[in-house]
Enzyme design. Structure first.
Site, PDB file in Angstrom:
ATOM      1  N   PRO A 277       0.817  -1.214   0.000  1.00 13.57           N
ATOM      2  CA  PRO A 277       0.000   0.000   0.000  1.00 13.57           C
ATOM      3  C   PRO A 277       0.853   1.268   0.000  1.00 13.57           C
ATOM      4  O   PRO A 277       1.927   1.305   0.601  1.00 13.57           O
ATOM      5  CB  PRO A 277      -0.785  -0.103   1.312  1.00 13.57           C
ATOM      6  CG  PRO A 277       0.081  -0.935   2.196  1.00 13.57           C
ATOM      7  CD  PRO A 277       0.863  -1.861   1.318  1.00 13.57           C
ATOM      8  N   ARG A 279      -0.853   5.036  -1.009  1.00 12.14           N
ATOM      9  CA  ARG A 279      -1.789   6.136  -0.733  1.00 12.14           C
ATOM     10  C   ARG A 279      -2.504   6.053   0.622  1.00 12.14           C
ATOM     11  O   ARG A 279      -2.569   7.010   1.370  1.00 12.14           O
ATOM     12  CB  ARG A 279      -2.848   6.118  -1.844  1.00 12.14           C
ATOM     13  CG  ARG A 279      -3.863   7.217  -1.782  1.00 12.14           C
ATOM     14  CD  ARG A 279      -4.972   6.954  -2.827  1.00 12.14           C
ATOM     15  NE  ARG A 279      -4.446   6.578  -4.102  1.00 12.14           N
ATOM     16  CZ  ARG A 279      -4.169   7.422  -5.097  1.00 12.14           C
ATOM     17  NH1 ARG A 279      -4.405   8.693  -4.953  1.00 12.14           N
ATOM     18  NH2 ARG A 279      -3.678   6.971  -6.239  1.00 12.14           N
ATOM     19  N   CYS A 344       2.161  29.199 -15.211  1.00 12.48           N
ATOM     20  CA  CYS A 344       1.671  29.643 -16.528  1.00 12.48           C
ATOM     21  C   CYS A 344       1.098  28.482 -17.333  1.00 12.48           C
ATOM     22  O   CYS A 344       1.654  28.089 -18.374  1.00 12.48           O
ATOM     23  CB  CYS A 344       2.799  30.311 -17.288  1.00 12.48           C
ATOM     24  SG  CYS A 344       3.434  31.688 -16.359  1.00 12.48           S
TER      25      CYS A 344
END
Ligand SMILES: Cc1ncc(COP(=O)(O)O)c(C=O)c1O
Length: 416
Positions: A277, A279, A344
């Site tokens: 695992p 996340r 940008c």
């Protein structure tokens, strides 16, 4: 514990975000040690205590403080590059606590991993297996291998983080895996220990995992009928979290962990089981604390421009991902608009079409669920320095666990 409002002001555990912004500047990632420990404790209880090996997929967040904290819970690490191998060592992991995944490993990386006597390789293709056999033979070593199987199971997640379908580049089809395993003696420097599958990431519906377990049960039975003996199965990572409600506890964000572990144990328990695992261990442990530079309107479109950007958190731009926005001081009124960074690019958006608090210049806000695939996917685009990371300790202390990058550090690479 964790992130909550007290007297209308957002806190990380006991600490007010205004204090953190004054002390460390913005943008800055703020981690809660108590949440990191809670997540690690849950994974340990559901899996390690039930006999699984757990390798933290450090791509989610490779900060060495986090790595060494997870090590104390008995986790190993899942790496995908020489850089991650070196960071794992730097953080105290031994070779025997490391496994090497990834769809393309260079010859130099295979050599480095063999020199470091890592526990095993998750091999994803015929060419990688051939290269590993050659390298191991050159070095007079034996490489332990799990073959990464692509089971063609739909993980029902965002297409960019689906990995277990035939159209994805990862793993090998079952015909090739069976062929390799029934011809194992053609690879005298490889020890084939088992299979690896990782079907995708941010999987919130448990069904694809249950399908994977059933698939592996069927497939390993077929293999053993062909005389193939295996001892290890790695089921990968992929446990999803609740981005809409980011301050929930791990057992609420990811309620199926226990049933998943029990089902895997019941059906595949004759193998040593692994998971990787990433996340679920870190996502809800951090926020990106940013300052509002100003608000503006283009026609009837309303923008809140902040000092944090996709260079700190690219997931909304990459996957159209939702990250919750919270004001550091609660506000009465709301307004529909976007939270954007100064980069940008029109895709430099952290929250789109949201009912947002009515922010003013200089207000502070947090972008939630910034513990996983946030800092680790950061960049210096527009020559923005990488943002610092701070940890709020269980004792209420705060400290830098990565400082802000300096301009000199960015220019050093050009001094050739
Ligand atoms: C092979 C492998 N294992 C584990 C993981 C970790 O996935 P997650 O963070 O969703 O748990 C990944 C993520 O890309 C991966 O590719």
């Amino acid at each position: 514990m964790g992130f909550s409002y007290r007297h209308n002001r957002l806190h990380c555990d006991e600490v007010d975000f205004q204090t953190l912004a004054r002390q460390y500047g913005t943008p800055v990632y703020v981690y809660s040690e108590s949440i990191l420990r809670r997540n690690a404790e849950v994974i340990k209880t559901c899996f390690i205590d039930d006999g699984f090996d757990v390798s933290y997929a450090m791509k989610a967040n490779p900060n060495p403080e986090i790595l060494s904290l997870f090590k104390t819970y008995g986790f190993g690490v899942d790496i995908v590059s020489a850089g991650e191998l070196q960071m794992a060592h730097y953080s105290g992991f031994k070779g025997s606590e490391i496994n090497f995944a990834g769809v393309g490993k260079t010859q130099a990386e295979l050599k480095l991993a063999l020199e470091n006597e890592i526990d095993h390789f998750n091999v994803e293709s015929q060419f990688e297996l051939d290269q590993l056999e050659t390298q191991a033979a050159l070095m007079g070593r034996q490489a332990r291998v799990l073959l990464r199987l692509n089971p063609d199971i739909d993980p029902q997640t965002h297409p960019h983080i689906s990995t277990g379908l035939k159209q994805n580049k990862f793993g090998m089809g079952s015909e090739l895996v069976s062929h390799i395993l029934t011809h194992a003696r053609e690879y005298p420097h490889i020890q084939f220990d088992g299979l690896h599958c990782h079907i995708g990431s941010q999987i919130t519906n448990p069904q694809p995992f249950l399908d994977l377990i059933d698939y592996l049960q069927r497939y390993t039975n077929e293999l053993s009928q062909s005389g193939v003996k295996l001892s290890h199965l790695d089921l990968g990572g992929g446990f999803g979290v609740n981005y809409e409600n980011p301050f929930e506890d791990i057992l609420t964000t990811t309620p199926y962990l226990e049933t998943y572990a029990k089902s895997a144990k019941a059906k595949l328990g004759r193998y040593k089981l692994h998971i990787q695992p990433g996340r679920v261990l870190v996502a809800n442990s951090a926020v990106l604390l940013s300052r509002v530079l100003g608000v503006k309107e283009n026609g009837d479109h309303y923008f809140v421009v902040i000092d944090g950007a996709t260079t700190d958190l690219i997931r909304p731009a990459l996957y159209n991902a939702y990250h919750h926005i919270s004001p550091c001081e609660r506000k009465e009124n709301t307004r529909l608009g976007d939270v954007v960074g100064p980069v940008c690019e029109s895709s430099d958006v952290l929250a789109k079409n949201r009912e947002l608090p009515e922010f003013n210049s200089d207000d502070l806000l947090t972008v939630a669920s910034a513990g996983a695939y946030a800092s680790s996917m950061g960049s210096t685009y527009n020559l923005r320095p990488r943002s610092p990371e701070i940890l709020v300790g269980v004792d209420g202390s705060t400290r830098l666990i990565r400082r802000r990058q300096t301009f000199e550090e960015m220019t050093t690479l050009y001094q050739i």
